[in-house]
Design a protein around this motif. Sequence first.
Motif, short mmCIF file in Angstrom:
data_model
loop_
_atom_site.label_atom_id
_atom_site.label_comp_id
_atom_site.label_asym_id
_atom_site.label_seq_id
_atom_site.Cartn_x
_atom_site.Cartn_y
_atom_site.Cartn_z
N PRO A 136 0.83 -1.21 0.00
CA PRO A 136 0.00 0.00 0.00
C PRO A 136 0.86 1.26 0.00
N TYR A 137 0.48 2.22 -0.82
CA TYR A 137 1.19 3.50 -0.91
C TYR A 137 0.19 4.64 -0.98
N LYS A 138 0.67 5.84 -0.65
CA LYS A 138 -0.12 7.03 -0.90
C LYS A 138 -0.28 7.21 -2.41
N PHE A 139 -1.35 7.84 -2.79
CA PHE A 139 -1.73 7.97 -4.20
C PHE A 139 -0.57 8.46 -5.06
N LEU A 140 0.06 9.58 -4.69
CA LEU A 140 1.11 10.17 -5.51
C LEU A 140 2.42 9.39 -5.46
N ASP A 141 2.55 8.47 -4.50
CA ASP A 141 3.76 7.66 -4.40
C ASP A 141 3.70 6.41 -5.27
N THR A 142 2.57 6.18 -5.92
CA THR A 142 2.40 5.00 -6.77
C THR A 142 3.33 5.08 -7.97
N VAL A 143 4.10 4.04 -8.20
CA VAL A 143 5.01 3.99 -9.34
C VAL A 143 4.21 3.90 -10.64
N TRP A 191 -10.34 3.99 2.54
CA TRP A 191 -9.20 3.21 3.04
C TRP A 191 -7.89 3.82 2.54
N PRO A 192 -7.27 4.71 3.35
CA PRO A 192 -6.01 5.33 2.95
C PRO A 192 -4.95 4.28 2.62
N MET A 193 -4.09 4.60 1.69
CA MET A 193 -2.99 3.76 1.19
C MET A 193 -3.47 2.77 0.13
N TYR A 194 -4.80 2.53 0.09
CA TYR A 194 -5.39 1.77 -1.01
C TYR A 194 -6.50 2.61 -1.64
N THR A 195 -6.31 3.92 -1.69
CA THR A 195 -7.38 4.84 -2.09
C THR A 195 -7.91 4.55 -3.49
N LEU A 196 -7.01 4.39 -4.45
CA LEU A 196 -7.45 4.15 -5.83
C LEU A 196 -8.16 2.82 -5.95
N TYR A 197 -7.58 1.78 -5.37
CA TYR A 197 -8.17 0.44 -5.45
C TYR A 197 -9.54 0.40 -4.77
N SER A 198 -9.62 0.90 -3.54
CA SER A 198 -10.89 0.83 -2.81
C SER A 198 -11.97 1.65 -3.50
N SER A 199 -11.58 2.73 -4.15
CA SER A 199 -12.56 3.56 -4.86
C SER A 199 -13.15 2.83 -6.05
N THR A 200 -12.32 2.06 -6.76
CA THR A 200 -12.86 1.27 -7.88
C THR A 200 -13.83 0.22 -7.37
N LYS A 201 -13.56 -0.31 -6.18
CA LYS A 201 -14.44 -1.33 -5.63
C LYS A 201 -15.74 -0.74 -5.10
N VAL A 202 -15.72 0.53 -4.71
CA VAL A 202 -16.97 1.22 -4.36
C VAL A 202 -17.87 1.29 -5.60
N PHE A 203 -17.28 1.56 -6.75
CA PHE A 203 -18.05 1.57 -7.99
C PHE A 203 -18.71 0.22 -8.22
N VAL A 204 -17.95 -0.86 -8.01
CA VAL A 204 -18.49 -2.22 -8.18
C VAL A 204 -19.71 -2.41 -7.28
N GLU A 205 -19.60 -1.96 -6.03
CA GLU A 205 -20.69 -2.08 -5.06
C GLU A 205 -21.96 -1.36 -5.54
N ILE A 206 -21.80 -0.08 -5.85
CA ILE A 206 -22.96 0.74 -6.21
C ILE A 206 -23.56 0.29 -7.53
N PHE A 207 -22.73 -0.01 -8.50
CA PHE A 207 -23.21 -0.50 -9.79
C PHE A 207 -24.01 -1.79 -9.63
N SER A 208 -23.49 -2.71 -8.82
CA SER A 208 -24.16 -4.00 -8.62
C SER A 208 -25.52 -3.83 -7.97
N ARG A 209 -25.59 -2.98 -6.96
CA ARG A 209 -26.84 -2.78 -6.24
C ARG A 209 -27.88 -2.11 -7.14
#
Length: 304
Positions: A136-143, A191-209
């Motif tokens: 896990p990294y901060k958003f801007l620290d992602t390679v 969820w800090p440090m997994y911000t990008l990943y967890s945000s994509t999974k929020v989309f999965v949640e809302i889209f599915s519902r």
Amino acid sequence: MALIEFIFVLSGACIVLAWLGRVFTMLAPKVFWPIPGNFFTSMGKWAVITGGSDGIGKAYAEEFARLGLNVVIISRSKEKLDRVARELENKMDRKVMVIVADLTKNDIDGHIKKYIQGLEVAVLVNNVGILPSYLPYKFLDTVHLEEKINQMINCNVKAMVKMCQIVLPGMVKRGQGIILNISSGISKTPWPMYTLYSSTKVFVEIFSRGLQAEYKSNGILIQSVCPFGVSTAMIGFQKPSIITLTPEEFVRSSLRYLKAGEQTYGSVRHTVMGWIIQAIPAWALRKEAFHQSFQEYVKKQMGG
């Protein structure tokens, strides 16, 4: 005052009973949400699984083949797909279709559509997903951040939507079908440090519902599945534990909760973990000390 005290006690008792009821139903899914032996084969002839060459996707492919369905597995590694196909054909005596597609790329849906458009799809499992990095990294620290943004949106979001677009018309026409969209337990809270990943999974949640609300009346069951730790390549094959399940354990457990509602954590252990995490105050997750300790914990778990 006596009336107020009685109301508070009664409210507390109702809350406790409600929680106990939730725990009890989670412990006995076969009683509360029974699934007949021919349930999946009555929906159609094929299961389509993205990310089906290993991990959770492979486990779903094996389980649905065991339950009587032919299987389509989609991934970018032809070598891995062919190996899984041979295993399923030899062990389960099922038809297996292999589709090589890199779902991190743009405009791959036409390539997939031409293979599966005419199939009687009983189950679609949108399993494919990637992390920006193992640690896990901060958003801007992602390679290679710009590249990772495009890959994650294509793989974790766009691919799921496009697969639903391909498969749903046939299910609507037949008036039956199942779509399982694999989200994540960390979609339930920022969820800090997994911000990008967890945000994509929020989309999965809302889209599915939302999709379930739109197509439930058509006889289609759409559920988001939100695991925490599962020992796969995504988390460096962490050793199975009380929290981290094997893919096979998780898949068999999650299918028991197929009729439990539009969302499931997939297992009792992950459900309890979800309740605990949602009870953590938001300010605690935002602390810099938490970010550092969480990063060190993951690094240790992965043998770093």
